[in-house]
Design an enzyme around this catalytic site. Structure first.
Site, short mmCIF file in Angstrom:
data_model
loop_
_atom_site.label_atom_id
_atom_site.label_comp_id
_atom_site.label_asym_id
_atom_site.label_seq_id
_atom_site.Cartn_x
_atom_site.Cartn_y
_atom_site.Cartn_z
N GLY A 59 44.09 -68.40 -14.22
CA GLY A 59 44.90 -67.71 -14.81
C GLY A 59 46.27 -68.41 -15.45
N CYS A 86 40.66 -72.74 -9.87
CA CYS A 86 42.03 -72.91 -10.57
C CYS A 86 43.18 -72.40 -10.22
CB CYS A 86 41.67 -72.85 -12.00
SG CYS A 86 42.86 -73.94 -12.89
N TYR A 87 43.68 -71.16 -10.77
CA TYR A 87 44.88 -70.53 -10.35
C TYR A 87 44.44 -69.85 -9.10
CZ TYR A 87 48.42 -67.06 -10.25
OH TYR A 87 49.61 -66.22 -9.89
N HIS A 179 36.91 -75.51 -13.44
CA HIS A 179 36.36 -74.16 -13.78
C HIS A 179 34.71 -74.45 -13.74
CE1 HIS A 179 39.87 -71.75 -15.24
NE2 HIS A 179 40.33 -73.03 -15.17
N GLU A 181 32.49 -72.13 -14.45
CA GLU A 181 31.94 -71.23 -15.21
C GLU A 181 31.71 -71.92 -16.54
OE1 GLU A 181 34.69 -70.99 -13.61
OE2 GLU A 181 36.05 -70.37 -15.12
N ASP A 236 22.21 -53.21 -30.35
CA ASP A 236 23.05 -52.45 -29.30
C ASP A 236 22.44 -50.83 -29.62
OD1 ASP A 236 24.39 -54.52 -28.93
OD2 ASP A 236 26.23 -53.96 -29.69
N LYS A 378 25.66 -58.92 -23.99
CA LYS A 378 24.98 -58.93 -25.17
C LYS A 378 23.60 -59.31 -24.96
CE LYS A 378 24.58 -58.29 -29.70
NZ LYS A 378 25.30 -56.94 -30.43
#
Ligand code: XMP
Length: 522
Positions: A59, A86-87, A179, A181, A236, A378
């Site tokens: 964040g 992180c944060y 991070h 991710e 979709d 997606k």
């Protein structure tokens, strides 16, 4: 989804730009997770959600600031593993008795390398194996941990983060400064895998399980009532329709609105596939005349979009009114549209283009919504589509905008220009497919330009339209780069378009990235 059916992981969002990527990584590991903004994560919420593990996102704030975002204390008493990123790491340290300090020389942004501490930790199993003794990670922090909370030890360091990997093994609290991710932490997925394995996740979030549960849920929601669905042929709405059809069969009717701004043979392909191949009830609303007559003389892009959006709703309503007893409207809403991310920027962002959708329909028509894709990203929608037997050629289709060719025809729309555009576009896409490039490209199309240029063909002078080809790579359409076709490919394509499409005598290739350009020309 029935929350009780799966082990759940809670991601507490502190406003990082990349929180969604954490969810992506976990879903890839077949772990069911939800992102919730920290403000919503109260003690009651925790009790109700009953997570099997928790992740604190990064964040933009500083935990050294009075009033900075925090989770409720109760999260530390759940007895489940927690991973702070992180944060999120700094929040854990500060909350649990450590100390965080602001910047001052230890800020790190971008690539960094972590080396392991003296003691091994299972969280990093599979790291440090390439012989270099270190592992690339992505850092983005101003503040840093200055003193560990009691019970924590260090298991990895980087030049700017002496506490890059920390953990309290007894409580199974893990906290990392980088991070895991993001793409630039190449082994980040392994770290998440180790974390969820330690937390005891069964990895039961599979598309097959999702399909069965979603079908049951649709049946429970809809009962005997009728459902209508605006089918566009996009991934979709196609997957939503196929899933609902599996659940309630002929209680579903799809309306395919043909506004005359579709690509070559598109209406026939979409209607044919759903009606004949998949046995859905599809109304082909042939309203080309209505749309094209109302668009005559319109050249402003926003007026085009608004006109098409308004007519679309009118037309859809007209056909839906003919379906007696329709009580539900199906929509292909996806998880990224649902996540209520924490915004620190404040205020609405500027509207560059007003994307048209059918958002106003349910209130106007008094319909309830069925949104069976609300929990999916997606690529999960694509996986579900494959599960449901939709052909790959459908699932992998490039996105196509609601206003269709209207916004690929800058300036005034005429039927002649649309016809020329359709044929040029078809040749371009055919070229891309023939060269095996379709799946490498995020979106590709032709636009017809509002100019005529002079050319020479045979011995004669021509005075015809110019067209622009556009092909981009992108992840989400928010940013994009032009696709680097070879000159041979471009030359061959230009020749084919000029030879095969009467009305075009010049072909250009658009090499603008987004930003500053947008993907569409209008
Ligand atoms: P832009 O041109 O904004 O496009 O860079 C980003 C993506 O959005 C699509 N697009 C639209 N889709 N209605 C839609 O449904 C619209 O009005 C619209 N305008 C752009 C575009 O095709 C690209 O995929």
């Amino acid at each position: 989804m029935d929350r009780t059916a799966h082990d759940r992981l809670l991601i507490v969002d502190f406003g990082s730009q990349v929180t969604q990527l954490i969810a992506r990584r976990l879903r890839e590991l077949n772990v069911y997770c939800e992102i919730h903004p920290y403000q919503n994560v109260t003690e009651d919420f925790l009790r109700d959600f009953a997570p099997k593990a928790v992740i604190f996102s990064g964040g933009p704030d500083s935990v050294t600031r009075e009033g900075s975002p925090r989770p409720p204390r109760a999260v530390y008493d759940l007895g489940v593993p927690i991973l702070g990123i992180c944060y999120g790491q700094q929040v854990m340290m500060q909350d649990l008795g450590g100390r965080v300090e602001a910047g001052e020389g230890t800020a790190e942004f971008g690539r960094a390398y972590v080396t392991p501490g003296a003691d091994r930790i299972d969280l990093l199993n599979g790291w440090f194996l390439d012989g270099t003794g270190r592992e690339q990670v992505w850092m983005s922090h101003g503040d840093h941990v200055a003193a560990l909370a009691p019970g924590f030890a260090v298991y990895g360091t980087s030049p700017g983060a002496p506490f890059a990997v920390t953990a309290d093994l007894a409580r199974r609290f893990y906290a990392v400064q980088f991070h895991p991710e993001v793409h630039h932490t190449p082994n980040g997925r392994t770290l998440y895998e180790n974390f969820v394995r330690d937390a005891g996740f069964a990895g039961d979030w599979t598309m097959n399980a999702y399909r069965e549960e979603a079908v049951q849920k649709i049946r429970d929601q809809v009962g005997e009532a009728k459902v209508i669905c605006a089918l566009s042929g996009g991934v979709d709405s196609s997957v939503a329709a196929a899933l609902i059809h599996e659940a309630v069969g002929d209680q579903l009717t799809c309306v395919f609105v043909d506004h005359g701004l579709l690509r070559l043979n598109e209406a026939e392909e979409v209607v044919g596939m759903f009606r004949d191949h998949m046995n859905l009830q599809v109304i082909h609303a042939e309203e080309q005349e209505l749309f094209l007559s109302q668009l005559e003389g319109v050249s402003d892009p926003e007026t085009k979009r608004k006109t098409i959006g308004r007519l679309f709703i009118d037309v859809f309503q007209k056909y839906a009114d003919q379906i007696e007893g329709a009580a539900f409207l199906a929509q292909g809403t996806l998880y990224p549209d649902v996540i209520e991310s924490v915004s620190f920027s404040g205020g609405p962002s500027v509207t560059i283009k007003s994307h048209h959708n059918v958002g106003g329909l349910p209130e106007k028509m008094g319909l309830k919504l069925v949104e069976p894709l609300r929990e999916l990203f997606k690529d999960e929608v694509r996986a579900l589509g494959r599960e449901l037997g939709l052909p790959d050629s459908f699932i992998g289709r490039h996105p196509f905008p609601g206003p269709g060719l209207a916004i690929r025809c800058p300036g005034e729309i005429t039927r002649e220009k649309l016809e020329i555009l359709r044929r040029a576009d078809a040749v371009f896409i055919d070229q891309i497919r023939r060269h095996g490039l379709y799946d490498e490209i995020w979106q590709a199309f032709a636009a017809i330009l509002p100019v005529r240029t002079v050319g020479v063909m045979g011995d004669g002078r021509t005075y015809d339209f110019a067209c622009a080809l556009r092909a981009v790579t992108s992840v989400d359409g928010m940013t994009a780069d032009f696709y680097p076709f070879s000159h041979e490919f471009l030359g061959e394509t230009a020749t084919r378009i000029i030879n095969e499409v009467r009305g075009i005598n010049r072909v250009t290739y658009d090499v603008t990235s987004k930003p500053p350009g947008t993907i569409e020309w209008e």
